[in-house]
Design a protein around this motif. Structure first.
Motif, short mmCIF file in Angstrom:
data_model
loop_
_atom_site.label_atom_id
_atom_site.label_comp_id
_atom_site.label_asym_id
_atom_site.label_seq_id
_atom_site.Cartn_x
_atom_site.Cartn_y
_atom_site.Cartn_z
N HIS A 213 47.96 57.56 36.68
CA HIS A 213 47.01 57.93 35.64
C HIS A 213 46.99 56.99 34.44
CE1 HIS A 213 46.44 61.70 37.78
NE2 HIS A 213 47.76 61.86 37.80
N SER A 214 48.07 56.29 34.17
CA SER A 214 48.11 55.45 32.97
C SER A 214 47.27 54.19 33.17
CB SER A 214 49.55 55.06 32.64
OG SER A 214 50.02 54.09 33.56
N LYS A 215 46.82 53.65 32.05
CA LYS A 215 46.00 52.44 32.09
C LYS A 215 46.75 51.28 32.73
CE LYS A 215 42.88 49.93 28.97
NZ LYS A 215 42.44 49.80 27.56
N GLY A 216 48.04 51.16 32.42
CA GLY A 216 48.85 50.08 32.97
C GLY A 216 49.01 50.19 34.48
N ASN A 217 49.23 51.42 34.96
CA ASN A 217 49.40 51.61 36.41
C ASN A 217 48.10 51.32 37.16
OD1 ASN A 217 52.11 52.26 36.41
ND2 ASN A 217 51.75 54.47 36.20
N ALA A 258 37.88 54.13 36.78
CA ALA A 258 37.71 52.76 37.26
C ALA A 258 37.19 51.82 36.17
CB ALA A 258 36.76 52.74 38.45
N ASP A 259 36.30 52.33 35.30
CA ASP A 259 35.74 51.49 34.25
C ASP A 259 36.83 50.95 33.33
OD1 ASP A 259 33.21 51.84 35.20
OD2 ASP A 259 32.67 53.44 33.80
N ASP A 260 37.76 51.82 32.93
CA ASP A 260 38.86 51.38 32.06
C ASP A 260 39.77 50.39 32.78
OD1 ASP A 260 37.95 52.94 29.98
OD2 ASP A 260 39.24 54.65 30.46
N ALA A 261 40.02 50.65 34.06
CA ALA A 261 40.90 49.76 34.83
C ALA A 261 40.27 48.38 34.99
CB ALA A 261 41.19 50.37 36.20
N LEU A 262 38.97 48.36 35.27
CA LEU A 262 38.27 47.07 35.42
C LEU A 262 38.21 46.33 34.09
CD1 LEU A 262 35.40 48.25 37.79
CD2 LEU A 262 37.20 46.61 38.36
N GLN A 263 38.04 47.06 33.01
CA GLN A 263 38.04 46.43 31.70
C GLN A 263 39.42 45.83 31.40
OE1 GLN A 263 36.76 48.95 28.48
NE2 GLN A 263 37.16 47.41 26.91
N SER A 264 40.47 46.55 31.77
CA SER A 264 41.83 46.03 31.58
C SER A 264 42.05 44.77 32.40
CB SER A 264 42.87 47.09 31.98
OG SER A 264 42.77 48.24 31.17
N ALA A 265 41.50 44.75 33.62
CA ALA A 265 41.63 43.57 34.46
C ALA A 265 40.92 42.38 33.83
CB ALA A 265 41.07 43.86 35.85
N ASP A 266 39.74 42.65 33.25
CA ASP A 266 39.00 41.58 32.58
C ASP A 266 39.77 41.02 31.38
OD1 ASP A 266 36.92 41.74 34.38
OD2 ASP A 266 35.69 43.06 33.13
N GLU A 267 40.50 41.91 30.70
CA GLU A 267 41.29 41.46 29.54
C GLU A 267 42.56 40.73 29.96
OE1 GLU A 267 41.96 45.15 27.60
OE2 GLU A 267 39.94 45.29 26.74
N TRP A 268 43.02 40.98 31.19
CA TRP A 268 44.28 40.40 31.67
C TRP A 268 44.07 39.02 32.30
CZ3 TRP A 268 45.90 39.37 36.80
CH2 TRP A 268 47.27 39.10 36.96
N THR A 269 42.88 38.76 32.79
CA THR A 269 42.66 37.56 33.61
C THR A 269 42.28 36.27 32.88
OG1 THR A 269 40.41 38.42 34.03
CG2 THR A 269 42.09 38.79 35.74
N PRO A 270 41.90 36.26 31.60
CA PRO A 270 41.51 34.98 30.98
C PRO A 270 42.51 33.84 31.14
CG PRO A 270 40.80 36.75 29.57
CD PRO A 270 41.59 37.38 30.69
N PRO A 271 43.84 34.05 30.97
CA PRO A 271 44.76 32.93 31.21
C PRO A 271 44.72 32.42 32.65
CG PRO A 271 45.86 34.69 29.98
CD PRO A 271 44.56 35.24 30.47
N LEU A 272 44.52 33.34 33.59
CA LEU A 272 44.42 32.95 34.99
C LEU A 272 43.18 32.10 35.23
CD1 LEU A 272 45.63 33.32 37.86
CD2 LEU A 272 44.18 35.34 38.10
#
Length: 401
Positions: A213-217, A258-272
Motif C-alpha cells: 500500500h505504501s508509495k515506496g512499495n 497506479a497514478d501515484d506509483a507512475l508519478q513516483s517512477a517518473d520522479e525516480w528515473t531522471p538520473p537514469l
C-alpha cells in the motif's frame, strides 16, 4: 568496480553540460548528448570503449522505463476522451513519416534494411520537448488540444511499427529469402507475445498493489516489473519496448493507486535517463558522420515533410480547423529519447547498419532538439494560442536551478 567510476564520470559530465546549454536555452537532453560525445572513446576518451560496453545494462533498463512510462499514459478513460479524430491524425502523421523516409531512401539507392529501420524510427516524437514549450508559454487552444493526445499516442504506435520493420530488416540482412512467414507471421508473433506477456506482468503487479500500500512499495513494484520485463524480453527474443509498454498500460488501468506509483517512477528515473543519453552520445563515432551526411540530410528532410503532410492529411480527413491543418505538423518535429532507444536496439540487432543508424539518429536528435522547440513556439504563436501575456516573462523572485 570500474563501472561505478564510469557511471560517476558520465553523470558528472551530463550535469555539468546542462549548465552550459541552459545559458543558450537548449533542452537538457542536448547537453547530455554533447557530454557523452565529449567524454566518449571517439573524443577525449574519459569514458573508454570498454566502459561504454560495461554500461549497456543501464541503457537497456532505461529503455524499459521509457516504454513503461509510455504505456502508463494509456488509461481507458483518457483514450475515450481523446476520441477518433486524434487517432486518425496520429495514424496519418506516423505513416506519412514512415512512407516518405522509406521511399526517399530507397530511391536514393540505400540498402533496404537500413531504409526500413530509419523509416520506422522516423515515427517517434519527443513529448517532453513539446510539453515544455506548452507549459512555458501557457499555450491553449485547438492546436494545443489536438497536439497533446497525438504525441501521447505517437510513440506507442511507433514502437509497433519499429518492431515489425526491424524484424523484416533483420531477415533481409541475414540473407534469408522473404516470404509471408518472415514478413508477416514472425513479426506478428513477436508483437503478440510481447504484448501478452507484458500485459500479464502488468496485471500481476496490479494485483500486488492490493497487498503493498505504501508509495515506496508500489514504486518498487514498478521497478521490479521493468527489470523482469527487460529480462524476459531478452531471454525469449521479444521486444522489450513493447513488453514493458504493455506492462505499464495494464498496470495504469488495473493497479490500485497506479497514478501515484507512475508519478513516483517518473520522479525516480531522471538520473537514469541522464545516464542513458550520455552513454548514447558516447557511442557516437564522429568519424562516421561524414559518411552518413547524405543519408542524414535525406532522413531529416523526408521525416519533416512526412510529419507535416501526414498531419495535414489527417486533420483534413477529420475536418479539423485551418489552424490545426497548417500548424500541427510543425509541432511534431522534435525527436529524442524513444528514437535514440530504437537506434540503440538497431545497433545490436543490425550490426551491419547499426553504426550508420545511430549516427543519423543522434545527429538528427541534436538538430531537432535545437530547432524543434523554437518551431513549436512559432507555430503555436501563429495559431494564436500563445497570448501576449504568456509571452512576457513572469515577474517575481527567480526560482533556484
Amino acid at each position: 568496480m570500474e563501472a561505478l567510476l564510469y557511471l560517476a564520470v558520465a553523470m558528472a559530465a551530463g550535469l555539468l553540460l546542462t549548465r552550459v546549454v541552459k545559458l543558450v536555452r537548449l533542452p537538457n537532453v542536448t547537453g547530455y548528448l554533447i557530454a557523452g560525445l565529449l567524454i566518449g572513446p571517439y573524443c577525449f576518451g574519459l569514458l573508454p570503449e570498454a566502459g561504454v560496453g560495461a554500461l549497456n545494462v543501464v541503457t537497456t533498463v532505461a529503455l524499459g522505463f521509457i516504454a513503461f512510462s509510455i504505456g502508463g499514459e494509456f488509461k481507458l478513460s483518457s483514450m475515450k476522451r481523446i476520441g477518433s479524430k486524434a487517432m486518425v491524425i496520429t495514424l496519418c502523421q506516423a505513416f506519412g513519416a514512415v512512407i516518405l523516409v522509406d521511399v526517399a531512401l530507397i530511391l536514393c539507392g540505400f540498402d533496404l534494411p537500413l531504409c526500413l529501420v530509419l523509416g520506422a524510427i522516423a515515427t517517434a516524437t519527443a513529448p517532453a520537448a513539446t510539453l515544455l514549450v506548452i507549459r512555458q508559454y501557457r499555450a491553449k487552444g485547438e492546436v494545443t488540444g489536438t497536439l497533446l493526445p497525438v504525441v501521447a499516442m505517437d510513440d506507442a504506435l511507433g514502437l509497433m511499427i519499429f518492431s515489425v520493420s526491424l524484424a523484416i530488416a533483420s531477415t533481409l540482412a541475414s540473407g534469408v529469402t522473404l516470404n509471408f512467414g518472415s514478413m508477416v507471421v514472425t513479426p506478428l508473433i513477436e508483437i503478440v507475445l510481447s504484448l501478452v506477456i507484458g500485459g500479464a506482468l502488468g496485471g500481476l503487479i496490479a494485483l500486488a498493489t492490493r497487498v503493498f500500500h505504501s508509495k515506496g512499495n508500489r514504486l518498487g513494484l514498478c521497478v521490479c516489473a521493468v527489470f523482469a520485463g527487460v529480462y524476459m524480453a531478452s531471454a525469449l527474443g521479444l521486444s522489450d519496448l513493447l513488453l514493458c509498454m504493455a506492462a505499464g498500460g495494464v498496470f495504469a488501468n488495473l493497479g490500485k493507486g497506479a497514478d501515484d506509483a507512475l508519478q513516483s517512477a517518473d520522479e525516480w528515473t531522471p538520473p537514469l535517463f541522464l545516464l542513458f543519453f550520455v552513454i548514447s552520445g558516447a557511442q557516437l563515432d564522429i568519424s562516421a558522420l561524414p559518411a552518413v551526411g547524405l543519408l542524414g540530410l535525406i532522413y531529416l528532410a523526408a521525416r519533416s515533410a512526412g510529419k507535416y503532410l501526414g498531419a495535414f492529411a489527417g486533420a483534413s480527413a477529420v475536418h479539423a480547423s485551418p489552424n490545426v491543418r497548417k500548424y500541427l505538423g510543425i509541432t511534431l518535429l522534435p525527436q529524442a529519447g524513444v528514437a535514440i532507444g530504437m537506434a540503440q536496439i538497431a545497433l545490436t540487432a543490425l550490426p551491419e547498419y547499426g553504426a550508420q543508424i545511430q549516427a543519423v539518429v543522434l545527429a538528427a536528435t541534436l538538430i531537432y532538439e535545437l530547432v524543434g522547440p523554437v518551431l513549436t513556439k512559432v507555430a503555436l504563436a501563429r495559431a494564436g494560442e500563445i497570448t501576449l501575456e504568456a509571452k512576457r516573462p513572469r515577474m517575481g523572485k527567480p526560482r533556484r536551478a
